[in-house]
Design an enzyme around this catalytic site. Structure first.
Site, short mmCIF file in Angstrom:
data_model
loop_
_atom_site.label_atom_id
_atom_site.label_comp_id
_atom_site.label_asym_id
_atom_site.label_seq_id
_atom_site.Cartn_x
_atom_site.Cartn_y
_atom_site.Cartn_z
N SER A 144 62.42 34.08 25.44
CA SER A 144 63.33 34.04 24.29
C SER A 144 64.30 35.21 24.36
CB SER A 144 62.48 34.16 23.02
OG SER A 144 63.25 34.46 21.88
N TYR A 157 56.77 36.85 16.57
CA TYR A 157 57.42 36.07 17.62
C TYR A 157 57.96 36.99 18.72
CZ TYR A 157 60.55 32.39 19.52
OH TYR A 157 61.21 31.48 20.32
P1 NAP Z 1 60.05 22.99 18.63
O1 NAP Z 1 61.23 22.10 18.41
O2 NAP Z 1 59.38 23.55 17.43
O3 NAP Z 1 58.95 22.36 19.64
C1 NAP Z 1 57.79 23.08 19.95
C2 NAP Z 1 56.75 22.15 20.49
O4 NAP Z 1 55.52 22.86 20.69
C3 NAP Z 1 56.45 21.01 19.52
O5 NAP Z 1 56.31 19.81 20.24
C4 NAP Z 1 55.14 21.47 18.90
O6 NAP Z 1 54.36 20.42 18.43
C5 NAP Z 1 54.47 22.11 20.10
N1 NAP Z 1 53.34 22.94 19.71
C6 NAP Z 1 53.28 23.85 18.72
N2 NAP Z 1 52.06 24.42 18.67
C7 NAP Z 1 51.33 23.86 19.67
C8 NAP Z 1 50.01 24.03 20.14
N3 NAP Z 1 49.16 24.90 19.58
N4 NAP Z 1 49.58 23.28 21.19
C9 NAP Z 1 50.41 22.38 21.76
N5 NAP Z 1 51.67 22.18 21.36
C10 NAP Z 1 52.14 22.90 20.33
O7 NAP Z 1 60.56 24.18 19.50
P2 NAP Z 1 61.72 24.27 20.57
O8 NAP Z 1 62.87 24.88 19.88
O9 NAP Z 1 61.87 23.02 21.36
O10 NAP Z 1 61.06 25.43 21.44
C11 NAP Z 1 60.26 25.21 22.58
C12 NAP Z 1 59.94 26.56 23.17
O11 NAP Z 1 61.14 27.27 23.42
C13 NAP Z 1 59.11 27.45 22.23
O12 NAP Z 1 58.24 28.23 23.00
C14 NAP Z 1 60.17 28.34 21.59
O13 NAP Z 1 59.66 29.56 21.15
C15 NAP Z 1 61.12 28.52 22.76
N6 NAP Z 1 62.49 28.89 22.40
C16 NAP Z 1 63.23 28.17 21.52
C17 NAP Z 1 64.54 28.55 21.28
C18 NAP Z 1 65.45 27.81 20.35
O14 NAP Z 1 66.52 28.35 20.02
N7 NAP Z 1 65.12 26.63 19.88
C19 NAP Z 1 65.07 29.66 21.92
C20 NAP Z 1 64.25 30.39 22.79
C21 NAP Z 1 62.96 29.99 23.04
P3 NAP Z 1 54.35 20.02 16.88
O15 NAP Z 1 55.71 19.59 16.50
O16 NAP Z 1 53.35 18.94 16.82
O17 NAP Z 1 53.95 21.28 16.13
C1 GCO Z 2 65.15 33.25 15.28
C2 GCO Z 2 65.15 32.14 16.28
C3 GCO Z 2 64.96 32.64 17.68
C4 GCO Z 2 65.12 31.53 18.69
C5 GCO Z 2 65.02 31.90 20.12
C6 GCO Z 2 66.06 32.85 20.57
O1 GCO Z 2 64.68 33.05 14.17
O2 GCO Z 2 65.70 34.32 15.61
O3 GCO Z 2 64.29 31.12 15.96
O4 GCO Z 2 63.88 33.45 17.82
O5 GCO Z 2 64.27 30.49 18.43
O6 GCO Z 2 63.73 32.23 20.52
O7 GCO Z 2 66.01 32.98 21.94
#
Ligand code: NAP
Ligand code: GCO
Length: 263
Positions: A144, A157
């Protein structure tokens, strides 16, 4: 020409029913890999399976919570029996809780660390022995901006994602000699359900202040899409990155390079 093909490879992407995991799994499939994913309940797995089918992808879905060590080992054994030994692991499953630190309970803090840091540790240790036997393996941890930066309300986080960066370097250090490459992808601000509350329109129809803030902080002047992570994921999953190890590839439209738009 470098080899980006994933033909014959089996990829496990955790929490990949939708969002970033789904986009990454779809890209790995397009490059030739067989896709396996998990989610925490059957309903989510079914939704994921339907979404993959709609894209013409034959994915294998399992119900498994990444924090349940026994459950993860059982899932990996079942995958080995039903699909084959995992070549590529993408630790994608994760949650965020946006709560000011002094108001956050230790239980909430622990839960975020458990899913976002202990989860990748558990799944990685379950698949590494198979990779060692095979003589090769790729692990991609989804980090992240918070692996590098802090901000209000995301203490747990940021602690977890900072830890995941170091777990990535440690896996690379400890298992590189077995031809296992462990790298991270650090997505910038990506439009998924996880960030939907930060993009909600205001009552008067204007942008959410955080939405405007992110546009001003990003040289690309937009949020990322899950598909922006496709190319980097295929690269880190393929032979093209065989000498890249312990690296975090930030896919952030330039956020980490930029001081932000002057007011
Ligand atoms: P999301 O839309 O919330 O999807 C996360 C997925 O993880 C969902 O399918 C969720 O399932 C699943 N999950 C949660 N807890 C779990 C567990 N204990 N065991 C198995 N599966 C689980 O998130 P996303 O935005 O696609 O993010 C995916 C990854 O990228 C995460 O690690 C997040 O921190 C990272 N990330 C996101 C962003 C961003 O801007 N969106 C940026 C940087 C990093 P449920 O829906 O059933 O809970
Ligand atoms: C927040 C966001 C972020 C992103 C992502 C950034 O509240 O600042 O959710 O943490 O999800 O991980 O890279």
């Amino acid at each position: 020409m470098a080899n980006f093909s994933l033909e014959g490879k089996i990829a496990l992407v955790t929490g990949a029913s939708y969002g970033i995991g789904f986009a990454i799994a779809s890209a790995l499939s397009e490059a030739g890999a067989t896709i396996v994913f998990n989610d925490i309940n059957q309903d989510m797995v079914n939704k994921g399976l339907a979404a993959y089918t709609e894209k013409g992808i034959k994915a294998h879905g399992y119900v498994c919570d990444v924090t349940n060590e026994e459950g993860v080992y059982a899932m990996v054994a079942q995958i080995e029996k039903e699909v084959g030994v995992i070549d590529i692991l993408v630790n994608n499953a994760g949650i965020i809780k946006r709560i000011p630190m002094i108001e956050m309970s230790a239980a909430d803090f622990r839960q975020v660390i458990d899913i976002d840091l202990n989860g990748p540790f558990i799944v990685a240790k379950a698949v590494i022995p198979g990779m060692i036997k095979k003589g090769a393996g790729k692990i991609i941890n989804i980090c992240s901006m918070m692996s590098e930066l802090g901000r209000e309300t995301v203490s747990a986080y940021a602690a977890a994602k900072g830890g995941l960066k170091m777990l990535t370097r440690n896996i690379a250090s400890e298992y590189g000699e077995y031809n296992i490459q462990c790298n991270g992808i650090g997505p910038g601000y990506i439009a998924t359900p996880q960030t939907a509350p930060l993009r909600e329109k205001q009552a008067d129809g204007s942008r959410h202040p955080f939405d405007s803030f992110i546009i001003a902080k990003t040289p690309a002047a937009r949020w990322g899409n899950p598909e922006d992570l496709a190319g980097p994921a295929v690269f880190l999953a393929s032979e093209a990155s065989d000498f890249v190890n312990g690296h975090i590839l930030y896919v952030d439209g330039g956020i980490l390079a930029y001081i932000g738009k002057q007011p």
